[in-house]
Design a protein around this motif. Structure first.
Motif, PDB file in Angstrom:
ATOM      1  N   LEU A 235      31.829  15.706   5.072  1.00  0.00           N
ATOM      2  CA  LEU A 235      31.075  15.519   6.309  1.00  0.00           C
ATOM      3  C   LEU A 235      29.724  14.845   6.078  1.00  0.00           C
ATOM      4  O   LEU A 235      29.072  14.430   7.001  1.00  0.00           O
ATOM      5  N   GLU A 236      29.313  14.767   4.812  1.00  0.00           N
ATOM      6  CA  GLU A 236      28.063  14.077   4.515  1.00  0.00           C
ATOM      7  C   GLU A 236      28.436  12.708   3.944  1.00  0.00           C
ATOM      8  O   GLU A 236      27.898  11.688   4.337  1.00  0.00           O
TER       9      GLU A 236
ATOM     10  N   ASN B  90      14.665  21.901   1.209  1.00  0.00           N
ATOM     11  CA  ASN B  90      15.120  21.567   2.553  1.00  0.00           C
ATOM     12  C   ASN B  90      14.055  21.698   3.621  1.00  0.00           C
ATOM     13  O   ASN B  90      14.269  21.335   4.773  1.00  0.00           O
ATOM     14  N   LEU B  91      12.900  22.242   3.223  1.00  0.00           N
ATOM     15  CA  LEU B  91      11.831  22.363   4.218  1.00  0.00           C
ATOM     16  C   LEU B  91      11.284  20.987   4.592  1.00  0.00           C
ATOM     17  O   LEU B  91      10.725  20.806   5.654  1.00  0.00           O
TER      18      LEU B  91
ATOM     19  N   PRO C 180      12.977  17.711   4.851  1.00  0.00           N
ATOM     20  CA  PRO C 180      14.243  16.996   4.769  1.00  0.00           C
ATOM     21  C   PRO C 180      14.080  15.518   4.403  1.00  0.00           C
ATOM     22  O   PRO C 180      14.925  14.963   3.712  1.00  0.00           O
TER      23      PRO C 180
ATOM     24  N   THR D   7      14.409  14.629   0.726  1.00  0.00           N
ATOM     25  CA  THR D   7      15.634  14.911  -0.041  1.00  0.00           C
ATOM     26  C   THR D   7      16.500  13.665  -0.210  1.00  0.00           C
ATOM     27  O   THR D   7      17.639  13.773  -0.651  1.00  0.00           O
TER      28      THR D   7
ATOM     29  N   PRO E 108      20.712  10.051   1.501  1.00  0.00           N
ATOM     30  CA  PRO E 108      20.726  11.295   0.720  1.00  0.00           C
ATOM     31  C   PRO E 108      21.070  11.055  -0.748  1.00  0.00           C
ATOM     32  O   PRO E 108      21.861  10.166  -1.075  1.00  0.00           O
TER      33      PRO E 108
ATOM     34  N   SER F  80      23.756   5.289  12.174  1.00  0.00           N
ATOM     35  CA  SER F  80      23.846   6.630  11.617  1.00  0.00           C
ATOM     36  C   SER F  80      24.428   6.667  10.207  1.00  0.00           C
ATOM     37  O   SER F  80      24.390   7.705   9.572  1.00  0.00           O
ATOM     38  N   HIS F  81      24.972   5.561   9.739  1.00  0.00           N
ATOM     39  CA  HIS F  81      25.620   5.588   8.425  1.00  0.00           C
ATOM     40  C   HIS F  81      25.261   4.371   7.576  1.00  0.00           C
ATOM     41  O   HIS F  81      24.827   3.351   8.088  1.00  0.00           O
TER      42      HIS F  81
ATOM     43  N   ARG G 149      25.963   9.560   5.525  1.00  0.00           N
ATOM     44  CA  ARG G 149      25.102   9.722   6.691  1.00  0.00           C
ATOM     45  C   ARG G 149      23.663   9.442   6.295  1.00  0.00           C
ATOM     46  O   ARG G 149      23.295   9.530   5.128  1.00  0.00           O
ATOM     47  N   ILE G 150      22.860   9.117   7.285  1.00  0.00           N
ATOM     48  CA  ILE G 150      21.455   8.804   7.041  1.00  0.00           C
ATOM     49  C   ILE G 150      20.616  10.000   7.451  1.00  0.00           C
ATOM     50  O   ILE G 150      20.929  10.663   8.425  1.00  0.00           O
ATOM     51  N   ILE G 151      19.569  10.269   6.700  1.00  0.00           N
ATOM     52  CA  ILE G 151      18.650  11.336   7.095  1.00  0.00           C
ATOM     53  C   ILE G 151      17.711  10.792   8.157  1.00  0.00           C
ATOM     54  O   ILE G 151      16.990   9.827   7.930  1.00  0.00           O
ATOM     55  N   LYS G 152      17.760  11.414   9.320  1.00  0.00           N
ATOM     56  CA  LYS G 152      16.968  10.909  10.450  1.00  0.00           C
ATOM     57  C   LYS G 152      15.647  11.650  10.517  1.00  0.00           C
ATOM     58  O   LYS G 152      15.476  12.548  11.321  1.00  0.00           O
ATOM     59  N   GLU G 153      14.760  11.319   9.624  1.00  0.00           N
ATOM     60  CA  GLU G 153      13.449  11.955   9.624  1.00  0.00           C
ATOM     61  C   GLU G 153      12.442  10.872   9.265  1.00  0.00           C
ATOM     62  O   GLU G 153      12.785   9.919   8.576  1.00  0.00           O
TER      63      GLU G 153
END
Lengths: 371, 369
Positions: free
Chosen positions: A49-50, A149-150, A152, A155, A196, A220-221, A234-238
């Motif tokens: 899923l990742e 993970n605090l 994100p 990471t 990630p 998104s990817h 997947r992309i980290i959306k932060e």
């Protein structure tokens, strides 16, 4: 569906994706791989899923179709087989029959509809990179990523694609690595995103030595197109922190030191540092560097002196030995340029000479010395 | 586009969500609350299906890949977590999810101390940092929200305050007041009243083959859908017999028989069993009170024992039933709070016997005429 394939190509295709299957998950279907046979091609898909990885190879398809099969079981069967022709067939009730000269194996599969779909990455935003360049950029950055993970955003590795150059940045708040690949040319867009670390590990593992590969970015990817396999992540959306502000521009005090001496010295001395803080102190003088560590609780102490050249008056500064070693190990040149202004500010580490089309900066935050 | 055409749900809830979806104004977080067996979890899944369904007219269609995946709990963007014992294994979770997917209206059979652990919240937070996989709107559904551990609740607040775009959180609880104020104030509460008898019959028809009339069972379960399913699997006749025997012995003050019944109930050391037994006693007394006033056997919960109940109310003073019910309820609460079951039940039996006032023979004869 029905196809025949040699054991070796079945095995190598499955082998590529099998590591994506999670070791531990509450979603049952992820322990399976999706097998698709169509147009003379066998496709195997695994996902956690990742990351979704697709691998394919030529095979002899008698009847098109697809089925979801327990991944580990399939791998265990195929692994133990000698190189033979294997016939793989499945009926409408998802009963699977694997036949070889030795005998046959029956197992049951599931319908494709329940399997997570392969991400759709349709986008014109593509770049092409040499395998060696990508591998190098991944290796130089990935170690500095945070596992916390605090935060994100930290990471993953921050990709910045400009018209002229590609940058990758990683940081965990204590150290930072920025690597720039210049003159990558032919770009028509700019983009910033966080990928990630786990996915980058997979990419690095699957990269062949030679050749070029394409990276496609969607909302998104990210899709990495490698020989006979595709990796989607997947992309980290932060939002990524503004790292440029952290890197000081006007440092003048510069130390030049032999990398191997420095690394092994720090390694030896750090054995005597406090196991909580791993603090080592560096006393920099014009012609020598003293590395010192002390563990007050157990009374251990170590001190070494190695030659260096420093263009300013003596300075004492302390670092976490693990962070320091991590950074020093990732410099390739024989000599290291170490820039530092005072004992509270960040230290900048450069190779003595930057590689062709490349710029590397590593930054490390000091440990405050009690005074 | 029509929504929830085939979904059986309380009218007010349906109206509310129809409006929200049509105007594209889904809140970022909801609390679904209401007593057990009101289909909260099932509707949370329906909502996720409806918003993400690939069909073009009536949604959810329950046949497109998105709906199927949500039904099977394998959708990557619709995460369903529930309060569970801390040492639960992944294999057990997968097993429970399979049961839930077979019938979303049933509560999960989890015994013992349950918490929504920090691990669950960590997983959700990890998931939240990514862009969605394939869903239009992501849903995180947490069932048993009253069981949040303190760390989990505090860690969860961050996500609740700043959720990423297109992420909807649904908390599900039977007891709204047990939630932390800080969590409750950040969500929109949605109340789920009990289902009507017709709705329950329709839902049962979907998930369980049952011949015969459900009315009696529905009343016995007090419109709690989960209990209806319990009673369908585990026939309550035996339990009623026990209640009948128990009340008979109490009325006769037959101490040895009372004690043997109490032994039978408490030998398994299952609090739920005892509390269920006492609930049935209460229902019986309620029926007796009911029949003494209306004299209508059709209105009874326990129609099989109509005659016995009628007899019971004929011989005892109905005005005392109220105080007896109170005593039984007190005993039930005590046992749920870990009072010694056998002792509490014995005490209750003696008290009930003292409170039951037998009518005189003359009175009975008079009333019979």
């Amino acid at each position: 569906m029905k196809f025949t394939i040699s054991r070796n190509s079945f095995h190598s295709t499955l082998q590529k994706v099998i590591h994506v299957i999670p070791a531990k998950s509450t979603v049952d279907i992820l322990y399976n791989v999706l097998i698709i046979a169509e147009g003379g091609q066998l496709k195997i898909i695994a996902t956690d899923l990742e990351i979704t990885q697709v691998a394919w190879s030529e095979c002899n398809v008698e009847q098109d179709g697809s089925i979801v099969v327990p991944g580990k079981l399939l791998m265990d069967i195929i692994r133990e087989m000698p190189d033979l022709e294997i016939t793989f067939s499945a009926d409408n009730n998802f009963k699977i029959l694997i036949e070889s000269n030795f005998g046959e194996y029956k197992l049951s599969g599931q319908s494709k509809t329940e399997y997570p779909s392969v991400p759709l990455v349709e986008s014109d935003e593509k770049i092409e990179l040499d395998n060696s360049v990508l591998k190098r950029m991944i290796e130089k950055t990935i170690f500095a990523c945070s596992t916390d993970n605090l935060r994100p955003a930290l990471t993953g590795v921050f990709f910045q694609i400009f018209e002229e150059e590609i940058r990758m940045v990683a940081t965990d708040g204590h150290r930072l690595v920025k690597i720039v690949h210049k003159n990558s040319g032919n770009q028509e867009f700019t983009k910033e995103l966080i990928v990630p670390t786990k996915a980058l590990n997979f990419v690095a593992r699957n990269l062949p030595e030679k050749g070029k590969q394409q990276i496609t970015f969607s909302e998104s990817h990210v899709l990495f197109e490698l020989p006979n396999t595709n990796i989607y992540t997947r992309i980290i959306k932060e939002p990524f922190p503004d790292y440029e502000r952290v890197i000081p521009q006007n440092y003048t005090k510069e130390m030049l030191i032999a990398k191997d001496d420095f690394v092994s010295s720090v390694k030896r001395v750090s054995l005597f540092s406090n196991p909580m803080t791993y603090q080592v102190r560096l006393m920099v003088e014009t012609d020598k560097l003293t590395v010192h560590a002390q563990d007050i609780d157990f009374g251990g102490e170590a001190k070494e002196t190695i030659p260096c050249s420093f263009n300013s008056e003596a300075l004492e500064i302390a670092y976490n030995a693990n962070y320091l070693l991590d950074i020093l190990r990732h410099i390739d040149t024989e000599k290291i340029k170490f820039l530092v202004e005072d004992s509270d500010g960040p230290g900048l580490v450069y190779p003595e000479e930057q590689g062709e089309n490349e710029e590397i900066v590593m930054l490390i935050m000091p440990v405050r010395i009690r005074s | 586009m029509t929504y929830f055409q085939n979904t059986i749900v309380q009218e007010r809830v349906l109206y509310f969500f129809n409006k929200s979806i049509e105007q594209d104004r889904l809140a970022h977080a909801y609390i679904f609350y209401g007593s057990e067996g009101t289909g909260k979890e099932a509707f949370a899944l329906e909502l996720a299906k409806a918003v993400n369904c690939l069909a073009e007219d009536a949604v959810p269609c329950n046949s497109c890949s998105s709906c199927v995946k949500i039904n099977k709990f394998s959708h990557p963007d619709i995460l369903y977590s529930f309060a569970a014992p801390g040492n639960i294994k992944d294999a057990e979770i997968r097993d429970l999810l399979k049961q839930k997917s077979a019938n979303p209206y049933r509560a999960l059979p989890i015994a013992g101390h349950r918490t929504v652990s920090i691990d669950i919240i960590r997983r959700l937070k990890h998931e939240a940092k990514y862009a969605p996989n394939e869903a239009r709107k992501r849903f995180f559904i947490i069932s048993g929200a009253q069981f949040f551990s303190r760390e989990a609740a505090n860690s969860f607040l961050k996500l609740l305050e700043e959720p990423p775009e297109n992420l909807h959180i649904i908390l599900i609880t039977n007891e709204l007041h047990l939630l932390l104020d800080t969590i409750r104030s950040r969500c929109q509460p949605v109340y789920f009243p009990s289902f009507t008898e017709e709705q329950i019959k329709e839902i049962v028809k979907k998930y369980q083959h049952f011949e015969g009339d459900l009315t009696a069972i529905i009343r016995m379960a007090q419109f709690n859908l989960n209990k209806v399913f319990d009673f369908l699997i585990d026939d309550p006749t035996e339990k009623w017999e026990l209640v009948y025997a128990y009340l008979k012995s109490v009325a006769k003050n037959d101490i040895p028989s009372i004690l043997s019944i109490i032994d039978r109930i408490s030998e398994k050391r299952d609090k739920n069993l005892i509390s269920q037994f006492l609930s049935l006693v209460i229902l019986w007394l309620r029926d007796a009170l009911n029949i003494s006033i209306t004299n209508d056997e059709q209105a009874l919960v326990n129609m099989d024992y109509g005659e016995a109940i009628a007899n019971f109310s004929r011989f005892f003073e109905p005005s005392d039933f109220g105080s007896i019910i109170e005593k039984v309820e007190q005993a039930r609460t005590d046992i749920e709070r870990n009072a010694h079951p056998a002792l509490t039940l014995t005490h209750l039996s003696l008290e009930m016997n003292a409170a039951l006032k037998r009518k005189t023979t003359d009175q009975v004869r008079e009333e019979a005429i």
